[in-house]
Structure formats: structure tokens, C-alpha cells
Scaffold this active site. Structure first.
Site, PDB file in Angstrom:
ATOM      1  N   GLU A 129     -13.001  56.870 -19.403  1.00 24.23           N
ATOM      2  CA  GLU A 129     -13.049  55.428 -19.125  1.00 24.23           C
ATOM      3  C   GLU A 129     -14.300  54.842 -19.783  1.00 24.23           C
ATOM      4  O   GLU A 129     -15.217  55.589 -20.137  1.00 24.23           O
ATOM      5  CB  GLU A 129     -13.107  55.197 -17.603  1.00 24.23           C
ATOM      6  N   ALA A 132     -16.979  56.266 -17.851  1.00 26.86           N
ATOM      7  CA  ALA A 132     -16.837  57.659 -17.392  1.00 26.86           C
ATOM      8  C   ALA A 132     -16.427  58.524 -18.573  1.00 26.86           C
ATOM      9  O   ALA A 132     -15.242  58.679 -18.862  1.00 26.86           O
ATOM     10  CB  ALA A 132     -15.807  57.754 -16.264  1.00 26.86           C
ATOM     11  N   GLY A 133     -17.440  59.023 -19.300  1.00 27.58           N
ATOM     12  CA  GLY A 133     -17.192  59.898 -20.443  1.00 27.58           C
ATOM     13  C   GLY A 133     -17.605  61.303 -20.069  1.00 27.58           C
ATOM     14  O   GLY A 133     -16.862  62.052 -19.437  1.00 27.58           O
ATOM     15  N   TRP A 160     -10.214  55.531 -25.564  1.00 34.00           N
ATOM     16  CA  TRP A 160     -10.236  56.663 -26.513  1.00 34.00           C
ATOM     17  C   TRP A 160      -9.228  57.748 -26.139  1.00 34.00           C
ATOM     18  O   TRP A 160      -9.544  58.938 -26.173  1.00 34.00           O
ATOM     19  CB  TRP A 160     -11.649  57.290 -26.618  1.00 34.00           C
ATOM     20  N   ILE A 161      -8.037  57.324 -25.784  1.00 37.65           N
ATOM     21  CA  ILE A 161      -7.040  58.298 -25.358  1.00 37.65           C
ATOM     22  C   ILE A 161      -6.075  58.610 -26.517  1.00 37.65           C
ATOM     23  O   ILE A 161      -5.264  57.757 -26.910  1.00 37.65           O
ATOM     24  CB  ILE A 161      -6.246  57.797 -24.121  1.00 37.65           C
ATOM     25  N   THR A 162      -6.184  59.825 -27.045  1.00 41.04           N
ATOM     26  CA  THR A 162      -5.361  60.233 -28.192  1.00 41.04           C
ATOM     27  C   THR A 162      -3.878  60.217 -27.814  1.00 41.04           C
ATOM     28  O   THR A 162      -3.505  60.654 -26.719  1.00 41.04           O
ATOM     29  CB  THR A 162      -5.786  61.644 -28.658  1.00 41.04           C
ATOM     30  N   GLU A 370     -13.556  65.578 -26.574  1.00 42.53           N
ATOM     31  CA  GLU A 370     -13.220  66.653 -25.629  1.00 42.53           C
ATOM     32  C   GLU A 370     -14.455  67.386 -25.115  1.00 42.53           C
ATOM     33  O   GLU A 370     -14.469  68.607 -25.006  1.00 42.53           O
ATOM     34  CB  GLU A 370     -12.207  67.634 -26.237  1.00 42.53           C
TER      35      GLU A 370
HETATM   36  N1  COS Z   1     -12.390  74.431 -13.768  1.00 41.65           N
HETATM   37  C1  COS Z   1     -12.083  74.276 -12.462  1.00 41.65           C
HETATM   38  N2  COS Z   1     -12.851  73.573 -11.605  1.00 41.65           N
HETATM   39  C2  COS Z   1     -13.963  73.005 -12.117  1.00 41.65           C
HETATM   40  C3  COS Z   1     -14.334  73.135 -13.459  1.00 41.65           C
HETATM   41  C4  COS Z   1     -13.502  73.895 -14.298  1.00 41.65           C
HETATM   42  N3  COS Z   1     -13.771  74.057 -15.596  1.00 41.65           N
HETATM   43  N4  COS Z   1     -15.493  72.468 -13.668  1.00 41.65           N
HETATM   44  C5  COS Z   1     -15.841  71.943 -12.485  1.00 41.65           C
HETATM   45  N5  COS Z   1     -14.910  72.273 -11.552  1.00 41.65           N
HETATM   46  C6  COS Z   1     -14.900  71.924 -10.119  1.00 41.65           C
HETATM   47  C7  COS Z   1     -16.132  72.501  -9.428  1.00 41.65           C
HETATM   48  O1  COS Z   1     -15.879  73.823  -9.003  1.00 41.65           O
HETATM   49  C8  COS Z   1     -16.309  71.544  -8.272  1.00 41.65           C
HETATM   50  O2  COS Z   1     -15.371  71.880  -7.268  1.00 41.65           O
HETATM   51  P1  COS Z   1     -15.646  71.554  -5.701  1.00 41.65           P
HETATM   52  O3  COS Z   1     -15.555  70.052  -5.589  1.00 41.65           O
HETATM   53  O4  COS Z   1     -14.553  72.257  -5.008  1.00 41.65           O
HETATM   54  O5  COS Z   1     -17.005  72.055  -5.384  1.00 41.65           O
HETATM   55  C9  COS Z   1     -15.894  70.202  -8.884  1.00 41.65           C
HETATM   56  O6  COS Z   1     -15.048  70.515  -9.991  1.00 41.65           O
HETATM   57  C10 COS Z   1     -17.062  69.390  -9.381  1.00 41.65           C
HETATM   58  O7  COS Z   1     -17.797  70.217 -10.261  1.00 41.65           O
HETATM   59  P2  COS Z   1     -19.271  69.863 -10.754  1.00 41.65           P
HETATM   60  O8  COS Z   1     -20.076  69.390  -9.594  1.00 41.65           O
HETATM   61  O9  COS Z   1     -19.752  70.989 -11.581  1.00 41.65           O
HETATM   62  O10 COS Z   1     -18.961  68.612 -11.684  1.00 41.65           O
HETATM   63  P3  COS Z   1     -19.939  67.715 -12.513  1.00 41.65           P
HETATM   64  O11 COS Z   1     -19.771  66.307 -12.108  1.00 41.65           O
HETATM   65  O12 COS Z   1     -21.317  68.299 -12.506  1.00 41.65           O
HETATM   66  O13 COS Z   1     -19.299  67.778 -13.989  1.00 41.65           O
HETATM   67  C11 COS Z   1     -18.960  68.613 -16.176  1.00 41.65           C
HETATM   68  C12 COS Z   1     -19.126  68.918 -14.687  1.00 41.65           C
HETATM   69  C13 COS Z   1     -20.156  67.921 -16.785  1.00 41.65           C
HETATM   70  C14 COS Z   1     -18.767  69.968 -16.809  1.00 41.65           C
HETATM   71  C15 COS Z   1     -17.708  67.725 -16.353  1.00 41.65           C
HETATM   72  O14 COS Z   1     -17.896  66.428 -15.878  1.00 41.65           O
HETATM   73  C16 COS Z   1     -17.269  67.639 -17.802  1.00 41.65           C
HETATM   74  O15 COS Z   1     -16.654  68.572 -18.330  1.00 41.65           O
HETATM   75  N6  COS Z   1     -17.569  66.502 -18.469  1.00 41.65           N
HETATM   76  C17 COS Z   1     -17.090  66.276 -19.822  1.00 41.65           C
HETATM   77  C18 COS Z   1     -15.782  65.607 -19.776  1.00 41.65           C
HETATM   78  C19 COS Z   1     -15.131  65.614 -21.118  1.00 41.65           C
HETATM   79  O16 COS Z   1     -15.027  66.615 -21.779  1.00 41.65           O
HETATM   80  N7  COS Z   1     -14.644  64.447 -21.493  1.00 41.65           N
HETATM   81  C20 COS Z   1     -13.992  64.278 -22.761  1.00 41.65           C
HETATM   82  C21 COS Z   1     -12.568  64.096 -22.568  1.00 41.65           C
HETATM   83  S1  COS Z   1     -11.863  63.783 -24.135  1.00 41.65           S
HETATM   84  S2  COS Z   1     -10.130  64.429 -23.892  1.00 41.65           S
END
Ligand code: COS
Length: 386
Positions: A129, A132-133, A160-162, A370
Site C-alpha cells: 500500500e 505499507a511497503g 505497485w501490484i504486478t 518483493e
Molecule cells: N512465515 C510465516 N510467518 C511469518 C513469517 C514468515 N516468513 N514472517 C513473519 N511471520 C509471522 C511471525 O511469526 C509473527 O507471528 P505471530 O504474530 O504469531 O507472532 C508475525 O508474522 C509477525 O512477525 P514479525 O513481528 O517478525 O513481523 P514484522 O512486522 O517485524 O515484519 C518483515 C517482518 C519485515 C520480515 C515483513 O514485514 C516483510 O517481509 N516485509 C517486506 C514485505 C515485502 O516484501 N513487500 C514487498 C511485496 S512486493 S510483492
């Protein structure tokens, strides 16, 4: 643990058929489509006929039943020629169809997946969003339950949704806030939203520097109503679904990086053997030869890392750390090879008629889309216990 990444006959045949297609069908049109910022429905349908839609989906749902190593090789071969077409396939398979397959009910799978395995229909992943990136839990899109009608009402937007704004887009998996958890954190859930649902507005985004022939959309949800049965997975499971989907998606972005790097090396090597300065082909100058050697070495390392991650996924072993590493490293190698390739082409590398110019632009996306390189390092460091 012993690994076997040797290429069997089936994999070699797949590689060759995707390579032939990419060279014969995509390569001659890649420059023009990039220039015009045009998504080709014709090439997309042909990629479907080749079996590049629904790659890892079992045949009972209309898929191709490939394994993950085969899927990664198919994406790599497309990216060796053009990033935009590789992006269409990577996003559709990893982010579009995969969550429907892994988290959908039997009814949802039978309803949505078969047409997504043909090349005629696409599905998109509605996570990002405007605010929310990287912080993907901070979604503002909200879904409110209307008990009287057993429906959810969705309001919000995605960016930015492919594959989301094409005329063949059939739907989007949308992450939305559905409440608050007992510990005060946001509750996120996923919904299956048909592209033509009343209240959905989809706009193609223009002006991209890279992947200009892929479809990127901006989405608005204005009181969009979906039945309760449109929830994907359980209520409150949305973020986990999105994160696990991205874990898989990192393999195909890694493949895009590896393919781009290989394509850049091949075109640079060819040019360096033909172009002469100071009376010899420039490949004979150490300044150029060492660049090529460095590119080839990094590609070899990237390939090992990516294929290992895909193999781990295929074997049902933990692969998430290696997938993040492969995404990070292959993106960096892609950017390195595109830059050094462009440097070798000199002035010609700055001209649009040379594909290295497009490769240089396309490489930039890989360290941002991603999950940025910084997010990959965050994920990897968490696996290290940091
Ligand atoms: N698989 C399964 N569960 C996951 C997970 C994964 N890879 N990563 C996190 N979770 C779960 C955690 O276990 C946690 O679970 P509980 O609520 O049961 O405790 C919950 O999700 C929240 O996890 P966490 O607190 O680690 O989340 P954060 O907000 O710190 O975010 C990152 C983690 C930064 C890794 C995540 O927000 C992320 O990947 N951001 C990038 C998003 C992205 O790639 N966007 C681009 C999309 S373009 S298509």
C-alpha cells in the site's frame, strides 16, 4: 546433507524449450514493448500455451506439475532475454496462484485455479500500500464484517501490484485489517477479490523505469463486498499467508536476477570478442577480461545458492533463509553484471537499441521489489539469531 543439482534430461529439455521461445518470440519484441510500455496479451497467452502458467500446480487443478527447480529454471530463461516477461510469469505463479493453491479451500481451488493455468487469466497479490511497503503489517485497507449479509466490506488501496490492472486479471488476493488481536496487535486477513467486483477500480501505472512491458497496477476498493466464503485461509492468518507467499516468491526473483546476469554476461562476452581497440578485440585487454571473469564467477556462486534454495523447497526442508539469501545475492549479481556489461559496451551501452541498457534498468527493480535488499538482510539476520 548431500545435494544433487545436476541437470537431468527433463530439466535440460525444459530449459531449451523456454530458451527457444524467449529467443524467437520475446527477444525480437522486447525493445519495442519496453519503449511503448506495452503489455503483450499475445505473448502472455503464448507463454501459457508453453506451460508457464500454473507451473508448480498439480495437474488435477490444470497446472503443469513442475518442481521448484524446474520453475526457477523457466523464470531464469525468460529473464535471460527480458525482465518484463519473466516478471509476468514470476508474479503470476509465485504470488498470484500459489496462495490460492496453498491456502484455498477445495472449492476455492477448483473455482479459481484452472483458468489461471492457461495464460488467459491472471491473478495478483494485493499486499503493498502507499504507506505499507517494507512494513507490511501496517496495512490501512480494512475489511468490516456485515453479519446481516454474511459479507465483508473492503475499503482501501494497493499500489505497485504486478499483473493487477490487465484486462485478463481475474482477481486479487487482498490483505486487509479485520480487527485487533487480544494482545493489541492488528489482525490481518486475506480475501479473494474478483477483479470485476463492484467498487474495485484498477489503474495501470505508467512511467516505470524498468519492467516497462509488464503490468503494474494501482487498486482502489470502495465498499467492495465479498462473501464470507471469499476469505483465504483463516481470519487473522493473513500476514502469515503473505509472508509465506513471499518466502516462495524470493526464489523466482532470485531466478530473475540469475537470468538477467547470465544474459548480460553473454551479450557482453560476444561484444568484447567482436569490438576492437588498440588493434585487438577488447576481450584481450585485461581490464575487460577481468570484468568478464568476475561476472562469470559471481554468476556461478549465485546459481549454486539459488538452485540449493529451490532444491530445499522442493524437498520440503527449511529453505526460507536460503531463499532470502538467493534473492539478495542474485539481485546484486544482476546489477553488477548489468553495470559492468554496460561499462564494457561504452557509449553503445547507453543507447536504447542495445539490450544491455534495458538490462541495466531492469536490474534496479530486483533490489527493491518483493522485499528490498535491506529486508532480505533483516530476514537473514533474524535466522542468525540477531
Ligand atoms: N512465515 C510465516 N510467518 C511469518 C513469517 C514468515 N516468513 N514472517 C513473519 N511471520 C509471522 C511471525 O511469526 C509473527 O507471528 P505471530 O504474530 O504469531 O507472532 C508475525 O508474522 C509477525 O512477525 P514479525 O513481528 O517478525 O513481523 P514484522 O512486522 O517485524 O515484519 C518483515 C517482518 C519485515 C520480515 C515483513 O514485514 C516483510 O517481509 N516485509 C517486506 C514485505 C515485502 O516484501 N513487500 C514487498 C511485496 S512486493 S510483492
Amino acid at each position: 546433507m548431500s545435494y544433487d543439482f545436476s541437470e537431468n534430461e527433463e530439466l535440460t529439455l525444459l530449459r531449451q524449450s523456454v530458451r527457444d521461445f524467449a529467443e524467437k518470440e520475446i527477444a525480437p519484441r522486447a525493445h519495442e514493448l519496453d519503449e511503448k510500455e506495452e503489455f503483450s496479451y499475445e505473448l502472455t497467452e503464448k507463454m501459457g500455451e508453453l506451460g508457464l502458467f500454473g507451473t508448480v500446480i498439480p495437474t488435477e487443478y490444470g497446472g503443469q506439475g513442475m518442481d521448484y527447480v524446474q520453475y526457477v529454471v523457466a523464470v531464469e530463461e525468460l529473464a535471460r532475454v527480458d525482465g518484463s516477461h519473466a516478471a509476468t510469469i514470476a508474479a503470476h505463479n509465485s504470488l498470484g496462484v500459489a496462495p490460492l493453491y496453498y491456502y484455498g479451500t477445495e472449492e476455492q481451488k477448483k473455482k479459481y485455479i484452472p483458468s489461471l493455468c492457461t495464460g488467459k487469466g491472471m491473478w495478483a497479490f494485493g499486499l503493498t500500500e502507499p504507506e505499507a511497503g517494507s512494513d507490511a503489517q501496517s496495512s490501512k485497507t480494512r475489511a468490516v464484517y456485515d453479519a446481516a449479509r454474511d459479507e465483508w466490506v473492503i475499503n482501501g488501496s494497493k499500489i505497485w501490484i504486478t499483473n493487477s490492472a490487465a484486462k485478463t486479471t481475474e482477481g486479487i488476493t487482498v490483505q486487509a485489517v479485520t480487527g485487533q488481536k487480544a494482545d493489541g496487535r492488528t489482525e490481518l486477513s486475506c480475501f479473494i477479490v474478483p477483479a470485476d467486483a463492484p467498487g474495485v477500480t484498477r489503474r495501470t501505472m505508467h512511467g516505470k523505469m524498468m519492467w516497462r512491458a509488464s503490468n503494474t497496477g494501482e487498486l482502489y476498493f470502495d465498499n467492495v463486498r465479498v462473501p464470507n466464503s471469499a476469505m483465504l485461509g483463516q481470519r487473522g492468518q493473513g500476514f502469515k499467508i503473505m509472508m509465506e507467499t513471499l518466502d516462495n516468491g524470493r526464489l523466482s526473483i532470485g531466478a530473475m536476477g540469475l537470468g538477467l546476469a547470465k544474459g548480460a554476461l553473454e551479450m557482453t562476452l560476444k561484444y568484447a570478442k567482436e569490438r576492437k581497440t588498440f588493434g585487438v578485440p577488447i576481450a584481450k585487454h585485461q581490464a575487460v577480461a577481468f570484468k568478464l571473469a568476475e561476472m562469470a564467477t559471481r554468476i556461478e556462486a549465485a546459481e549454486g545458492l539459488l538452485y540449493k534454495a529451490a532444491w530445499l523447497k522442493q524437498k520440503g526442508k527449511p529453505f526460507q533463509k536460503q531463499a532470502a539469501m538467493a534473492k539478495l545475492y542474485c539481485s546484486e549479481v544482476a546489477e553488477y553484471c548489468a553495470r559492468e556489461g554496460q561499462q564494457t559496451f561504452g557509449g553503445y551501452g547507453l543507447m536504447k537499441e542495445y539490450p544491455i541498457e534495458r538490462f541495466y534498468r531492469d536490474a534496479a527493480l530486483l533490489r527493491i521489489g518483493e522485499g528490498t535488499s535491506e529486508i532480505q538482510r533483516l530476514v537473514i539476520s533474524r535466522y542468525l539469531g540477531c
